[in-house]
Design a protein around this motif. Structure first.
Motif, PDB file in Angstrom:
ATOM      1  N   SER A   1      -3.661  -2.995   0.192  1.00 17.10           N
ATOM      2  CA  SER A   1      -4.277  -3.412   1.452  1.00 17.10           C
ATOM      3  C   SER A   1      -5.803  -3.342   1.372  1.00 17.10           C
ATOM      4  O   SER A   1      -6.502  -4.220   1.882  1.00 17.10           O
ATOM      5  CB  SER A   1      -3.774  -2.521   2.593  1.00 17.10           C
ATOM      6  N   VAL A   2      -6.327  -2.297   0.713  1.00 20.82           N
ATOM      7  CA  VAL A   2      -7.783  -2.172   0.546  1.00 20.82           C
ATOM      8  C   VAL A   2      -8.326  -3.329  -0.276  1.00 20.82           C
ATOM      9  O   VAL A   2      -9.388  -3.892   0.027  1.00 20.82           O
ATOM     10  CB  VAL A   2      -8.127  -0.814  -0.110  1.00 20.82           C
TER      11      VAL A   2
ATOM     12  N   CYS B   1      -0.327  -2.685  13.741  1.00 24.39           N
ATOM     13  CA  CYS B   1      -1.656  -3.185  13.371  1.00 24.39           C
ATOM     14  C   CYS B   1      -1.589  -4.032  12.112  1.00 24.39           C
ATOM     15  O   CYS B   1      -2.241  -5.087  12.017  1.00 24.39           O
ATOM     16  CB  CYS B   1      -2.613  -2.015  13.163  1.00 24.39           C
ATOM     17  N   ASP B   2      -0.824  -3.596  11.117  1.00 22.48           N
ATOM     18  CA  ASP B   2      -0.684  -4.372   9.883  1.00 22.48           C
ATOM     19  C   ASP B   2      -0.033  -5.725  10.140  1.00 22.48           C
ATOM     20  O   ASP B   2      -0.492  -6.762   9.641  1.00 22.48           O
ATOM     21  CB  ASP B   2       0.152  -3.586   8.864  1.00 22.48           C
ATOM     22  N   LEU B   3       1.056  -5.734  10.913  1.00 15.14           N
ATOM     23  CA  LEU B   3       1.762  -6.992  11.181  1.00 15.14           C
ATOM     24  C   LEU B   3       0.879  -7.957  11.967  1.00 15.14           C
ATOM     25  O   LEU B   3       0.871  -9.166  11.696  1.00 15.14           O
ATOM     26  CB  LEU B   3       3.062  -6.718  11.930  1.00 15.14           C
TER      27      LEU B   3
ATOM     28  N   ASP C   1      -5.142 -11.815   2.030  1.00 10.99           N
ATOM     29  CA  ASP C   1      -5.363 -10.551   2.713  1.00 10.99           C
ATOM     30  C   ASP C   1      -4.243 -10.301   3.708  1.00 10.99           C
ATOM     31  O   ASP C   1      -3.723  -9.181   3.824  1.00 10.99           O
ATOM     32  CB  ASP C   1      -6.712 -10.569   3.425  1.00 10.99           C
ATOM     33  N   GLY C   2      -3.830 -11.340   4.430  1.00 15.31           N
ATOM     34  CA  GLY C   2      -2.721 -11.195   5.366  1.00 15.31           C
ATOM     35  C   GLY C   2      -1.440 -10.742   4.670  1.00 15.31           C
ATOM     36  O   GLY C   2      -0.694  -9.905   5.197  1.00 15.31           O
TER      37      GLY C   2
ATOM     38  N   LEU D   1       1.262  -7.188   5.010  1.00 18.77           N
ATOM     39  CA  LEU D   1       2.729  -7.148   5.058  1.00 18.77           C
ATOM     40  C   LEU D   1       3.251  -6.078   4.099  1.00 18.77           C
ATOM     41  O   LEU D   1       4.192  -5.345   4.422  1.00 18.77           O
ATOM     42  CB  LEU D   1       3.312  -8.514   4.707  1.00 18.77           C
ATOM     43  N   VAL D   2       2.657  -6.001   2.916  1.00 22.33           N
ATOM     44  CA  VAL D   2       3.065  -4.973   1.945  1.00 22.33           C
ATOM     45  C   VAL D   2       2.777  -3.585   2.513  1.00 22.33           C
ATOM     46  O   VAL D   2       3.596  -2.661   2.401  1.00 22.33           O
ATOM     47  CB  VAL D   2       2.338  -5.175   0.606  1.00 22.33           C
ATOM     48  N   SER D   3       1.604  -3.424   3.127  1.00 23.20           N
ATOM     49  CA  SER D   3       1.263  -2.140   3.727  1.00 23.20           C
ATOM     50  C   SER D   3       2.257  -1.755   4.808  1.00 23.20           C
ATOM     51  O   SER D   3       2.719  -0.603   4.869  1.00 23.20           O
ATOM     52  CB  SER D   3      -0.148  -2.202   4.309  1.00 23.20           C
TER      53      SER D   3
END
Length: 462
Positions: A51-52, A110-112, A204-205, A209-211
């Motif tokens: 994510s970073v 927040c991630d989604l 980045d999006g 999703l992985v996060s």
């Protein structure tokens, strides 16, 4: 960049509102394995690493997308202004939200949401063409979501690792951030050249999703049943009562704690100096010394190595030297780095001292983050973190503007000497506070006693 945790909740039931855990997925603190065998933290760490990297890609891709669409440097700069201003504004209420909601679920949401926002950009560009207004909306929403996530992220770490592993865990996360920040712009450059900045944002999006998926696999530790959210003002209406709950409660804890108070003041002054340090470095290397972009890239890469080295060594240094010595040493390294990079005419020397500067920044950051996690009650950690960031980060944009303006008029060497002197004043002031002799966190607000007792193991938590 930085053990005092409450005792474990052996009841196993759902925690009080604001605790940030889930009853079916909580683990008593005394069952958390050492960091090297902690699968939950490893999943969290790897998910955030990707994510970073994606976030570092978007930091370059988003301004480039605006520049390509408008050809305006002003419009590109406005994106950065919107992001910074929104982040500071969101910091006022982010801690309140984090302390009132389940933290793991909040991070997943927040991630989604960010995955949808960034993933929609290439689709909109394909259907309707460039929509600059959309990028400003996206920037503001993403800044709010990032602030919420980052505050929750800090509060989540104590729920994943043992108290004595906090510094090492934060070091791993900060090291990953340093590597991602170095690699992200490179990846963004290749992606923007190959498929366009809009698709770089979509990547980045995908990392969000992985996060989110990694967070869904975590089990947070249970915390003590007695660690209840602050009920004061819970029934307050709009206005001062709500603002008190959102911000004042966290700030009051910061100001009442004998270690966090001088730490907050010192970091506010340091942020004033360090936010513009990168701009001064770039100007010094390219304008004053007449070096090309490749040389500048080499200097930045070497400085990044300093961050990685600090992240890898922070846990051991903290155990050997204690919090106070590590943090004071980090201020000294920042002072030396700011001064020498601004006055030296040798690129190798500038690169080496830039690495020293970044070592100090990273070591100090890891130690200060860990201290907040140690001494702050869990139900206040979101608000305290949010207040801490809001207060000391607010000085950064002002400092960057002042330092660059002064450098344009009086030269980088003069401003760097003044900045280094200001850092030394912070160091001198800190030596007159409880930070000087602190080996670790205190037992709670108003206590600054050393915590050598915790060397006995997990059972020695206050």
């Amino acid at each position: 960049m930085p053990t005092l945790a409450p005792t474990a909740d052996h009841q196993g039931g759902r925690r009080a509102r604001g605790s940030g855990t889930i009853s079916a997925e909580s683990t008593p603190c005394d069952r958390v394995p050492p960091l090297r065998r902690n699968k939950d933290f490893t999943v969290f760490w790897l998910g955030q690493a990707l994510s970073v990297l994606g976030g570092s890609v978007s930091m370059l891709a988003l301004p480039l997308l605006v520049l390509h669409a408008t050809g305006s440097l002003v419009q590109m700069g406005l994106v950065t202004v919107v992001s910074s201003a929104t982040s500071i504004g969101a910091g006022v209420f982010a801690g309140y939200v984090v302390d009132r909601l389940d933290r793991r679920r909040l991070m997943i949401v927040c991630d989604l949401a960010r995955a949808v926002l960034f993933g929609a950009v290439p689709l909109v560009w394909w259907v309707a063409g460039p929509q600059i207004w959309l990028l400003y909306v996206l920037t503001a929403l993403a800044a709010v979501l990032r602030t919420l996530f980052d505050v929750a992220y800090v509060t989540a770490v104590p729920h994943l690792v043992r108290t004595q592993d906090l510094t090492a865990a934060n070091g791993r996360l900060m090291g990953t951030f340093a590597l991602g920040s170095l690699l992200g712009p490179v990846v963004a450059g290749f992606l923007t050249a190959g498929v366009g900045a809009d698709w770089a944002l979509a990547l980045d999006g995908a990392t969000f999703l992985v996060s989110a998926a990694s967070l869904g696999r975590l089990r947070f530790t249970a915390r003590p049943a007695g660690d209840e959210p602050d009920k004061a003002g819970a029934g307050a209406g709009a206005g001062a009562g709500v603002f008190r709950e959102m911000f004042v409660v966290g700030f009051r804890f910061l100001w009442s704690h004998p270690l966090l108070r001088p730490l907050t003041v010192g970091l506010t002054v340091l942020t004033f100096v360090t936010m513009g340090a990168t701009d001064l470095l770039i100007y010094r290397v390219q304008h004053d010394l007449g070096r090309d972009a490749a040389t500048l890239g080499y200097v930045i890469a070497v400085s990044g190595a300093g961050s990685v080295a600090a992240a890898l060594s922070a846990g051991r240094l903290r155990r050997l030297l204690g919090f106070g010595t590590c943090w004071l040493a980090s201020v000294a390294m920042i002072a030396v780095g700011v001064t020498v990079t601004g006055v030296s005419r040798s690129v190798p020397v500038i690169a080496a001292l830039a690495a020293v500067f970044m070592f100090g920044i990273t070591l100090g950051g890891i130690c200060s983050m860990t201290l907040r996690q140690e001494v702050t009650p869990d139900h206040l950690l979101g608000r305290v973190t949010s207040a801490f960031w809001t207060v000391h980060n607010a000085s950064g944009p002002v400092g960057a503007a002042v330092l660059t303006l002064l450098a344009a008029r009086h030269g980088v060497p003069a401003v760097s000497l003044a900045g280094g002197a200001l850092c030394l004043l912070v160091l001198g002031g800190a030596l007159l506070t409880p930070l000087r002799g602190s080996r670790a966190g205190a037992g709670g607000p108003g206590s600054a006693a050393p915590d050598q007792e915790r060397a006995a193991g997990p059972s020695a938590r206050a």
